[in-house]
Design a protein around this motif. Sequence first.
Motif, PDB file in Angstrom:
ATOM      1  N   SER A 115     -67.746  15.885  -5.833  1.00  0.00           N
ATOM      2  CA  SER A 115     -68.201  16.433  -7.119  1.00  0.00           C
ATOM      3  C   SER A 115     -69.712  16.597  -7.215  1.00  0.00           C
ATOM      4  CB  SER A 115     -67.724  15.547  -8.269  1.00  0.00           C
ATOM      5  OG  SER A 115     -68.411  14.309  -8.254  1.00  0.00           O
ATOM      6  N   SER A 173     -68.639   0.912 -12.861  1.00  0.00           N
ATOM      7  CA  SER A 173     -69.412   1.618 -11.835  1.00  0.00           C
ATOM      8  C   SER A 173     -69.642   0.714 -10.619  1.00  0.00           C
ATOM      9  CB  SER A 173     -70.742   2.127 -12.391  1.00  0.00           C
ATOM     10  OG  SER A 173     -71.523   1.062 -12.882  1.00  0.00           O
ATOM     11  N   THR A 180     -71.890   6.407 -11.274  1.00  0.00           N
ATOM     12  CA  THR A 180     -71.822   6.012 -12.681  1.00  0.00           C
ATOM     13  C   THR A 180     -71.107   7.068 -13.518  1.00  0.00           C
ATOM     14  OG1 THR A 180     -73.847   4.730 -12.442  1.00  0.00           O
ATOM     15  CG2 THR A 180     -73.202   5.329 -14.687  1.00  0.00           C
ATOM     16  N   GLU A 181     -71.401   8.341 -13.294  1.00  0.00           N
ATOM     17  CA  GLU A 181     -70.753   9.410 -14.053  1.00  0.00           C
ATOM     18  C   GLU A 181     -69.245   9.446 -13.786  1.00  0.00           C
ATOM     19  OE1 GLU A 181     -74.363  12.675 -14.331  1.00  0.00           O
ATOM     20  OE2 GLU A 181     -73.103  12.631 -12.542  1.00  0.00           O
ATOM     21  N   VAL A 182     -68.874   9.334 -12.527  1.00  0.00           N
ATOM     22  CA  VAL A 182     -67.452   9.366 -12.170  1.00  0.00           C
ATOM     23  C   VAL A 182     -66.734   8.138 -12.727  1.00  0.00           C
ATOM     24  CG1 VAL A 182     -65.813   9.333 -10.250  1.00  0.00           C
ATOM     25  CG2 VAL A 182     -67.827  10.807 -10.127  1.00  0.00           C
ATOM     26  N   ARG A 211     -67.500   6.362 -15.311  1.00  0.00           N
ATOM     27  CA  ARG A 211     -67.374   6.509 -16.764  1.00  0.00           C
ATOM     28  C   ARG A 211     -66.208   7.433 -17.104  1.00  0.00           C
ATOM     29  NH1 ARG A 211     -72.772   7.897 -18.390  1.00  0.00           N
ATOM     30  NH2 ARG A 211     -73.183   5.712 -18.071  1.00  0.00           N
ATOM     31  N   GLU A 212     -66.097   8.533 -16.363  1.00  0.00           N
ATOM     32  CA  GLU A 212     -64.999   9.478 -16.593  1.00  0.00           C
ATOM     33  C   GLU A 212     -63.631   8.825 -16.350  1.00  0.00           C
ATOM     34  OE1 GLU A 212     -63.130  13.248 -14.237  1.00  0.00           O
ATOM     35  OE2 GLU A 212     -65.301  13.256 -14.512  1.00  0.00           O
ATOM     36  N   ARG A 243     -71.542  14.387  -8.381  1.00  0.00           N
ATOM     37  CA  ARG A 243     -71.958  13.559  -9.508  1.00  0.00           C
ATOM     38  C   ARG A 243     -72.223  12.143  -9.021  1.00  0.00           C
ATOM     39  NH1 ARG A 243     -67.294  14.156 -13.537  1.00  0.00           N
ATOM     40  NH2 ARG A 243     -66.158  14.308 -11.587  1.00  0.00           N
ATOM     41  N   THR A 244     -72.900  11.378  -9.847  1.00  0.00           N
ATOM     42  CA  THR A 244     -73.219  10.003  -9.477  1.00  0.00           C
ATOM     43  C   THR A 244     -71.989   9.114  -9.622  1.00  0.00           C
ATOM     44  OG1 THR A 244     -73.848   9.322 -11.712  1.00  0.00           O
ATOM     45  CG2 THR A 244     -75.591  10.296 -10.325  1.00  0.00           C
TER      46      THR A 244
END
Length: 73
Positions: A24, A39, A29-31, A33-34, A26-27
């Motif tokens: 993705s 994390s 942390t972002e994944v 959270r999703e 993405r970081t």
Amino acid sequence: MGSKYTNRYSDEYKRDAIELVRSSGRTVTEVARELGISSESLRGWVRPAPPRTPDQSPPPGRPGRLPPTGTRS
């Protein structure tokens, strides 16, 4: 007696989460959270995961690994 969290997530779930981070851009942390997970848990799964094969390389212009945590620029 092991930790009650030892088998909280299946190996398949972990593999899918790792692939989501890698594909993705993405970081962690972002994944995390999703997905609604810690994390730190996700980061722990990504670090020891086996390297990609050449046909699984990240898109051009994206780093192939996560930046170190706790560093300042």
